[in-house]
Motif scaffolding. Sequence first.
Motif, short mmCIF file in Angstrom:
data_model
loop_
_atom_site.label_atom_id
_atom_site.label_comp_id
_atom_site.label_asym_id
_atom_site.label_seq_id
_atom_site.Cartn_x
_atom_site.Cartn_y
_atom_site.Cartn_z
N ASP A 177 -18.33 9.06 -2.64
CA ASP A 177 -17.14 9.85 -2.24
C ASP A 177 -16.14 8.97 -1.49
OD1 ASP A 177 -18.19 12.06 -3.35
OD2 ASP A 177 -18.90 12.97 -1.48
N ARG A 178 -16.65 8.14 -0.61
CA ARG A 178 -15.74 7.32 0.21
C ARG A 178 -15.06 6.23 -0.61
NH1 ARG A 178 -18.61 7.31 6.15
NH2 ARG A 178 -18.52 9.56 6.31
N VAL A 179 -15.81 5.65 -1.55
CA VAL A 179 -15.20 4.63 -2.42
C VAL A 179 -14.07 5.27 -3.23
CG1 VAL A 179 -15.59 3.19 -4.47
CG2 VAL A 179 -17.22 3.13 -2.58
N LEU A 180 -14.35 6.45 -3.80
CA LEU A 180 -13.33 7.11 -4.63
C LEU A 180 -12.12 7.51 -3.78
CD1 LEU A 180 -15.59 9.29 -6.95
CD2 LEU A 180 -14.43 7.14 -7.48
N ASP A 181 -12.39 7.98 -2.57
CA ASP A 181 -11.28 8.38 -1.69
C ASP A 181 -10.43 7.17 -1.30
OD1 ASP A 181 -9.86 10.27 -0.06
OD2 ASP A 181 -10.80 9.28 1.67
N ALA A 182 -11.08 6.06 -0.93
CA ALA A 182 -10.34 4.84 -0.55
C ALA A 182 -9.56 4.30 -1.75
CB ALA A 182 -11.31 3.78 -0.04
N ARG A 183 -10.18 4.40 -2.93
CA ARG A 183 -9.50 3.93 -4.14
C ARG A 183 -8.22 4.74 -4.38
NH1 ARG A 183 -9.66 5.35 -9.79
NH2 ARG A 183 -9.50 3.48 -11.10
N ARG A 184 -8.34 6.05 -4.25
CA ARG A 184 -7.19 6.93 -4.51
C ARG A 184 -6.08 6.69 -3.47
NH1 ARG A 184 -5.96 11.19 -2.15
NH2 ARG A 184 -8.00 11.44 -1.16
N ARG A 185 -6.46 6.57 -2.21
CA ARG A 185 -5.45 6.42 -1.16
C ARG A 185 -4.77 5.05 -1.21
NH1 ARG A 185 -7.43 6.60 3.75
NH2 ARG A 185 -9.64 6.92 3.31
N GLY A 186 -5.50 4.06 -1.72
CA GLY A 186 -4.90 2.71 -1.78
C GLY A 186 -4.32 2.37 -3.14
N TRP A 187 -4.23 3.36 -4.01
CA TRP A 187 -3.82 3.08 -5.40
C TRP A 187 -2.34 2.71 -5.48
CZ3 TRP A 187 -6.47 1.98 -9.53
CH2 TRP A 187 -5.80 1.92 -10.76
N GLN A 188 -2.04 1.69 -6.29
CA GLN A 188 -0.65 1.29 -6.57
C GLN A 188 -0.48 1.30 -8.09
OE1 GLN A 188 -0.60 -2.57 -4.69
NE2 GLN A 188 0.33 -1.71 -2.83
N ASP A 189 0.33 2.22 -8.55
CA ASP A 189 0.52 2.33 -10.00
C ASP A 189 1.55 1.33 -10.51
OD1 ASP A 189 -0.74 3.75 -12.01
OD2 ASP A 189 1.08 4.91 -12.41
N THR A 190 2.69 1.24 -9.77
CA THR A 190 3.75 0.29 -10.14
C THR A 190 4.29 -0.37 -8.88
OG1 THR A 190 5.39 2.06 -9.95
CG2 THR A 190 4.54 1.61 -12.17
N ASP A 191 5.00 -1.48 -9.06
CA ASP A 191 5.65 -2.10 -7.90
C ASP A 191 7.03 -1.47 -7.71
OD1 ASP A 191 7.33 -3.21 -9.78
OD2 ASP A 191 6.59 -5.25 -9.55
N ASP A 192 7.81 -2.00 -6.74
CA ASP A 192 9.09 -1.35 -6.43
C ASP A 192 10.13 -1.52 -7.53
OD1 ASP A 192 9.43 -4.00 -6.04
OD2 ASP A 192 9.85 -3.87 -3.88
N GLN A 193 9.81 -2.33 -8.54
CA GLN A 193 10.74 -2.44 -9.68
C GLN A 193 10.19 -1.73 -10.92
OE1 GLN A 193 12.15 -6.55 -10.25
NE2 GLN A 193 11.53 -6.90 -8.12
N GLY A 194 9.17 -0.94 -10.71
CA GLY A 194 8.63 -0.14 -11.82
C GLY A 194 7.67 -0.88 -12.72
N ARG A 195 7.31 -2.10 -12.35
CA ARG A 195 6.37 -2.84 -13.20
C ARG A 195 4.94 -2.36 -12.93
NH1 ARG A 195 8.90 -8.63 -11.72
NH2 ARG A 195 8.49 -7.67 -9.70
N ALA A 196 4.16 -2.33 -13.99
CA ALA A 196 2.80 -1.78 -13.87
C ALA A 196 1.92 -2.67 -12.98
CB ALA A 196 2.18 -1.66 -15.26
N LEU A 197 1.22 -2.03 -12.08
CA LEU A 197 0.23 -2.74 -11.25
C LEU A 197 -1.18 -2.22 -11.55
CD1 LEU A 197 2.05 -2.80 -7.81
CD2 LEU A 197 1.71 -4.72 -9.34
N ARG A 198 -1.31 -0.90 -11.47
CA ARG A 198 -2.60 -0.22 -11.73
C ARG A 198 -3.76 -0.90 -10.99
NH1 ARG A 198 -0.09 0.73 -16.82
NH2 ARG A 198 -1.03 -1.06 -17.86
N ARG A 199 -3.65 -0.87 -9.69
CA ARG A 199 -4.67 -1.51 -8.86
C ARG A 199 -4.82 -0.73 -7.55
NH1 ARG A 199 -0.94 -6.64 -6.83
NH2 ARG A 199 0.15 -5.49 -5.20
N THR A 200 -5.86 -1.04 -6.83
CA THR A 200 -6.03 -0.42 -5.51
C THR A 200 -6.21 -1.50 -4.45
OG1 THR A 200 -7.27 1.18 -4.19
CG2 THR A 200 -8.55 -0.14 -5.74
N LEU A 201 -5.58 -1.25 -3.32
CA LEU A 201 -5.82 -2.11 -2.15
C LEU A 201 -6.67 -1.35 -1.12
CD1 LEU A 201 -2.29 -3.75 -1.63
CD2 LEU A 201 -4.22 -4.57 -2.97
N GLY A 202 -7.25 -0.25 -1.59
CA GLY A 202 -7.99 0.63 -0.69
C GLY A 202 -9.33 0.07 -0.24
N PHE A 203 -9.89 -0.83 -1.00
CA PHE A 203 -11.15 -1.44 -0.57
C PHE A 203 -11.26 -2.84 -1.16
CE2 PHE A 203 -12.14 1.03 -4.37
CZ PHE A 203 -12.73 0.07 -5.19
#
Length: 188
Positions: free
Chosen positions: A128-154
């Motif tokens: 549960d905690r891994v999934l929660d940290a993943r969701r809260r730290g998720w980055q779909d795109t950068d500030d120019q709209g380029r795809a990132l699809r990553r998490t900095l949550g853990f």
Amino acid sequence: MIKRLLDMWPVYRQITGADWLGRGKAVQSKRSRTLKPRTEEADRVVHSVCPYCAVGCSQNVFVKDEKVIQIEGNPNSPVNRGRLCPKGSCSKQLVTGPQRENYVLYRPPYGTEWQRMDLDTAMDKVADRVLDARRRGWQDTDDQGRALRRTLGFAGLGGAALDNEENYLIKKLFTALGAIQIENQARI
Ligand code: SF4
């Protein structure tokens, strides 16, 4: 009579027998002749891997009455060919020592005591905690709209006790979850 007396003398046995180097029968005392390996009484042998370092030496675990009575190197392993270093040779103490923890322990926020927790509950809590940290730290795109699809949550930081196979699986899992901060103590 004299021959019997001489036969009791290790040097005589060494000179007159086949054991010229005095490493075998010639230097055995009466006591050492009656010694038996402690593994002889084992009911069964279970294969395992030394938990201490990334060499991953294979072990034979000797079990009697469902208790570990000895741990030795596995001679059939290409990794250690029957050997264990002094630390690995003491791994029986890790398994049977009085300080061995056999239950998951959990200390809740602001708690001052450790509490026992069953394994299923602990595993669910970690997931549960891994999934929660993943969701809260998720980055779909950068500030120019380029795809990132990553998490900095853990992040992942492996220890030197992990072997190749474990590191491979951990890297696969963390990368699949979107983590990019994946390191190992051995590289730091
Ligand atoms: S601690 Fe020693 S016995 Fe254990 S895996 Fe490492 S080298 Fe092998």
